[in-house]
Design a protein around this motif. Structure first.
Motif, PDB file in Angstrom:
ATOM      1  N   LYS A   1       0.724  -1.353   0.042  1.00  0.00           N
ATOM      2  CA  LYS A   1      -0.234  -0.267  -0.369  1.00  0.00           C
ATOM      3  C   LYS A   1       0.980   0.781  -0.198  1.00  0.00           C
ATOM      4  CE  LYS A   1      -3.835  -2.331   2.182  1.00  0.00           C
ATOM      5  NZ  LYS A   1      -4.458  -2.675   3.683  1.00  0.00           N
ATOM      6  N   THR A   2       0.592   2.101  -0.653  1.00  0.00           N
ATOM      7  CA  THR A   2       0.951   3.094  -0.414  1.00  0.00           C
ATOM      8  C   THR A   2       1.159   4.504   0.389  1.00  0.00           C
ATOM      9  OG1 THR A   2       0.459   3.750  -2.824  1.00  0.00           O
ATOM     10  CG2 THR A   2       1.215   5.775  -1.758  1.00  0.00           C
ATOM     11  N   GLY A   3       1.990   5.004   1.533  1.00  0.00           N
ATOM     12  CA  GLY A   3       2.293   5.505   2.341  1.00  0.00           C
ATOM     13  C   GLY A   3       1.042   6.826   2.124  1.00  0.00           C
ATOM     14  N   HIS A   4       1.107   6.567   3.917  1.00  0.00           N
ATOM     15  CA  HIS A   4      -0.328   7.964   4.377  1.00  0.00           C
ATOM     16  C   HIS A   4      -0.563   9.572   3.881  1.00  0.00           C
ATOM     17  CE1 HIS A   4      -3.506   4.777   5.330  1.00  0.00           C
ATOM     18  NE2 HIS A   4      -2.742   4.474   6.156  1.00  0.00           N
TER      19      HIS A   4
ATOM     20  N   ASP B   1       3.714   9.997   3.016  1.00  0.00           N
ATOM     21  CA  ASP B   1       4.246  10.263   2.155  1.00  0.00           C
ATOM     22  C   ASP B   1       3.799   8.909   0.309  1.00  0.00           C
ATOM     23  OD1 ASP B   1       6.520   9.855   0.502  1.00  0.00           O
ATOM     24  OD2 ASP B   1       7.928   9.637   2.250  1.00  0.00           O
ATOM     25  N   ARG B   2       3.671   9.397  -0.744  1.00  0.00           N
ATOM     26  CA  ARG B   2       3.291   8.764  -1.178  1.00  0.00           C
ATOM     27  C   ARG B   2       4.373   7.717  -2.235  1.00  0.00           C
ATOM     28  NH1 ARG B   2      -1.457   8.115  -1.538  1.00  0.00           N
ATOM     29  NH2 ARG B   2      -1.467   7.373  -3.546  1.00  0.00           N
ATOM     30  N   ARG B   3       5.482   8.503  -1.570  1.00  0.00           N
ATOM     31  CA  ARG B   3       6.306   7.236  -1.867  1.00  0.00           C
ATOM     32  C   ARG B   3       6.760   5.920  -1.441  1.00  0.00           C
ATOM     33  NH1 ARG B   3      10.738  12.066  -1.993  1.00  0.00           N
ATOM     34  NH2 ARG B   3       9.430  11.789  -0.523  1.00  0.00           N
ATOM     35  N   GLN B   4       6.158   6.058  -0.779  1.00  0.00           N
ATOM     36  CA  GLN B   4       6.598   5.103   0.912  1.00  0.00           C
ATOM     37  C   GLN B   4       6.291   3.702   0.005  1.00  0.00           C
ATOM     38  OE1 GLN B   4       5.910   6.005   4.913  1.00  0.00           O
ATOM     39  NE2 GLN B   4       7.426   5.335   5.053  1.00  0.00           N
ATOM     40  N   ARG B   5       6.110   2.356   0.109  1.00  0.00           N
ATOM     41  CA  ARG B   5       5.897   1.501   0.678  1.00  0.00           C
ATOM     42  C   ARG B   5       5.310   0.792   1.159  1.00  0.00           C
ATOM     43  NH1 ARG B   5       7.919  -1.500  -4.567  1.00  0.00           N
ATOM     44  NH2 ARG B   5       9.768  -1.043  -3.393  1.00  0.00           N
ATOM     45  N   LEU B   6       3.917   0.336   1.832  1.00  0.00           N
ATOM     46  CA  LEU B   6       4.078  -0.023   3.189  1.00  0.00           C
ATOM     47  C   LEU B   6       3.955  -1.679   2.755  1.00  0.00           C
ATOM     48  CD1 LEU B   6       2.790   2.936   4.949  1.00  0.00           C
ATOM     49  CD2 LEU B   6       4.633   2.009   4.365  1.00  0.00           C
ATOM     50  N   LEU B   7       3.899  -2.614   3.337  1.00  0.00           N
ATOM     51  CA  LEU B   7       3.420  -3.634   3.168  1.00  0.00           C
ATOM     52  C   LEU B   7       2.502  -4.355   4.334  1.00  0.00           C
ATOM     53  CD1 LEU B   7       7.479  -4.230   2.353  1.00  0.00           C
ATOM     54  CD2 LEU B   7       5.797  -4.144   0.648  1.00  0.00           C
ATOM     55  N   HIS B   8       1.332  -5.168   4.237  1.00  0.00           N
ATOM     56  CA  HIS B   8       0.860  -6.495   4.989  1.00  0.00           C
ATOM     57  C   HIS B   8       0.447  -7.370   4.658  1.00  0.00           C
ATOM     58  CE1 HIS B   8      -0.885  -2.380   6.457  1.00  0.00           C
ATOM     59  NE2 HIS B   8      -0.301  -1.436   5.502  1.00  0.00           N
ATOM     60  N   ALA B   9       0.715  -8.127   5.143  1.00  0.00           N
ATOM     61  CA  ALA B   9       0.128  -9.787   4.421  1.00  0.00           C
ATOM     62  C   ALA B   9      -1.279  -9.709   4.730  1.00  0.00           C
ATOM     63  CB  ALA B   9       0.865 -11.059   6.568  1.00  0.00           C
ATOM     64  N   THR B  10      -1.537 -10.790   3.741  1.00  0.00           N
ATOM     65  CA  THR B  10      -3.618 -10.151   3.214  1.00  0.00           C
ATOM     66  C   THR B  10      -3.305 -12.114   4.062  1.00  0.00           C
ATOM     67  OG1 THR B  10      -2.837 -12.422   1.921  1.00  0.00           O
ATOM     68  CG2 THR B  10      -3.076 -10.289   0.509  1.00  0.00           C
ATOM     69  N   GLN B  11      -4.270 -11.803   3.837  1.00  0.00           N
ATOM     70  CA  GLN B  11      -5.426 -13.832   5.509  1.00  0.00           C
ATOM     71  C   GLN B  11      -4.377 -14.355   4.696  1.00  0.00           C
ATOM     72  OE1 GLN B  11      -7.649 -12.896   8.323  1.00  0.00           O
ATOM     73  NE2 GLN B  11      -6.714 -14.875   8.237  1.00  0.00           N
ATOM     74  N   LYS B  12      -4.452 -14.768   3.135  1.00  0.00           N
ATOM     75  CA  LYS B  12      -3.412 -16.041   3.044  1.00  0.00           C
ATOM     76  C   LYS B  12      -2.012 -16.059   3.467  1.00  0.00           C
ATOM     77  CE  LYS B  12      -2.151 -18.396  -1.685  1.00  0.00           C
ATOM     78  NZ  LYS B  12      -2.258 -18.217  -3.079  1.00  0.00           N
ATOM     79  N   GLY B  13      -1.627 -14.606   3.134  1.00  0.00           N
ATOM     80  CA  GLY B  13       0.012 -14.838   4.236  1.00  0.00           C
ATOM     81  C   GLY B  13       0.272 -14.626   5.156  1.00  0.00           C
ATOM     82  N   LYS B  14      -1.310 -14.531   6.637  1.00  0.00           N
ATOM     83  CA  LYS B  14      -0.815 -14.777   7.973  1.00  0.00           C
ATOM     84  C   LYS B  14      -1.282 -16.253   7.913  1.00  0.00           C
ATOM     85  CE  LYS B  14      -3.285 -10.164   8.840  1.00  0.00           C
ATOM     86  NZ  LYS B  14      -4.369  -9.817   9.108  1.00  0.00           N
ATOM     87  N   GLN B  15      -1.957 -16.945   6.917  1.00  0.00           N
ATOM     88  CA  GLN B  15      -1.920 -18.221   7.687  1.00  0.00           C
ATOM     89  C   GLN B  15      -0.669 -18.939   7.302  1.00  0.00           C
ATOM     90  OE1 GLN B  15      -5.346 -18.830   5.098  1.00  0.00           O
ATOM     91  NE2 GLN B  15      -6.921 -18.873   6.470  1.00  0.00           N
TER      92      GLN B  15
END
Length: 150
Positions: A78-81, A83-97
């Motif tokens: 996702k894009t940073g709130h 700083d739009r250049r920032q890339r923020l990483l999140h695990a999906t449900q599949k990634g969490k499992q």
């Protein structure tokens, strides 16, 4: 020279990663994928820059691993709130499992080893591990809450 401790580290690490390696291989992944999944699950919203700093790998190496995890639905970017250049990483449900599955045997191995020791030993083991980390990275351990209670 602590050759005995060095040898024990080798065997402990080999067995610690062995089960997870087999699961990763079935997905066409390796240990780098596991490391990314670990830190993204530990700190949802971690920036790519922070992950690069922690893993101490090149942008090119991370880009390949990250692309595979994103393309296979384990991580989303996702894009940073602010700083739009920032890339923020999140695990999906599949990634969490998948991360939970990878971590099960490792957690069981750690829990069993620490349970076989006297009561205060878990804390001593953690302090020993912190002592093995380069002093320049200790602040990173603190930011990740890996040293809480030590």
């Amino acid at each position: 020279m602590p050759l005995d401790v060095m040898g024990l580290f080798f065997f402990a690490y080999r067995d610690f990663v062995g089960d997870a390696d087999a699961l990763l291989e079935r997905q066409g992944f390796g240990r780098a994928h596991h490391r990314v999944l670990y830190f993204v699950n530990l700190r949802p919203g971690m920036s790519v820059a922070d992950l690069l700093d922690i893993l101490k790998i090149t942008k090119q190496s991370l880009a390949r691993v990250l692309r595979q995890l994103i393309d296979n639905g384990y991580i989303e970017q996702k894009t940073g709130h602010n700083d739009r250049r920032q890339r923020l990483l999140h695990a999906t449900q599949k990634g969490k499992q998948f991360f939970a599955t990878l971590s099960e045997t490792q957690a069981s191995r750690i829990d069993a080893a620490i349970a076989s020791l006297p009561p205060e030993s878990g804390r001593i083991v953690r302090r020993f591990m912190v002592g093995m980390v380069d002093p320049g990275d200790r602040a990173v351990l603190d930011r990740l809450n890996l040293t809480d209670g030590l």
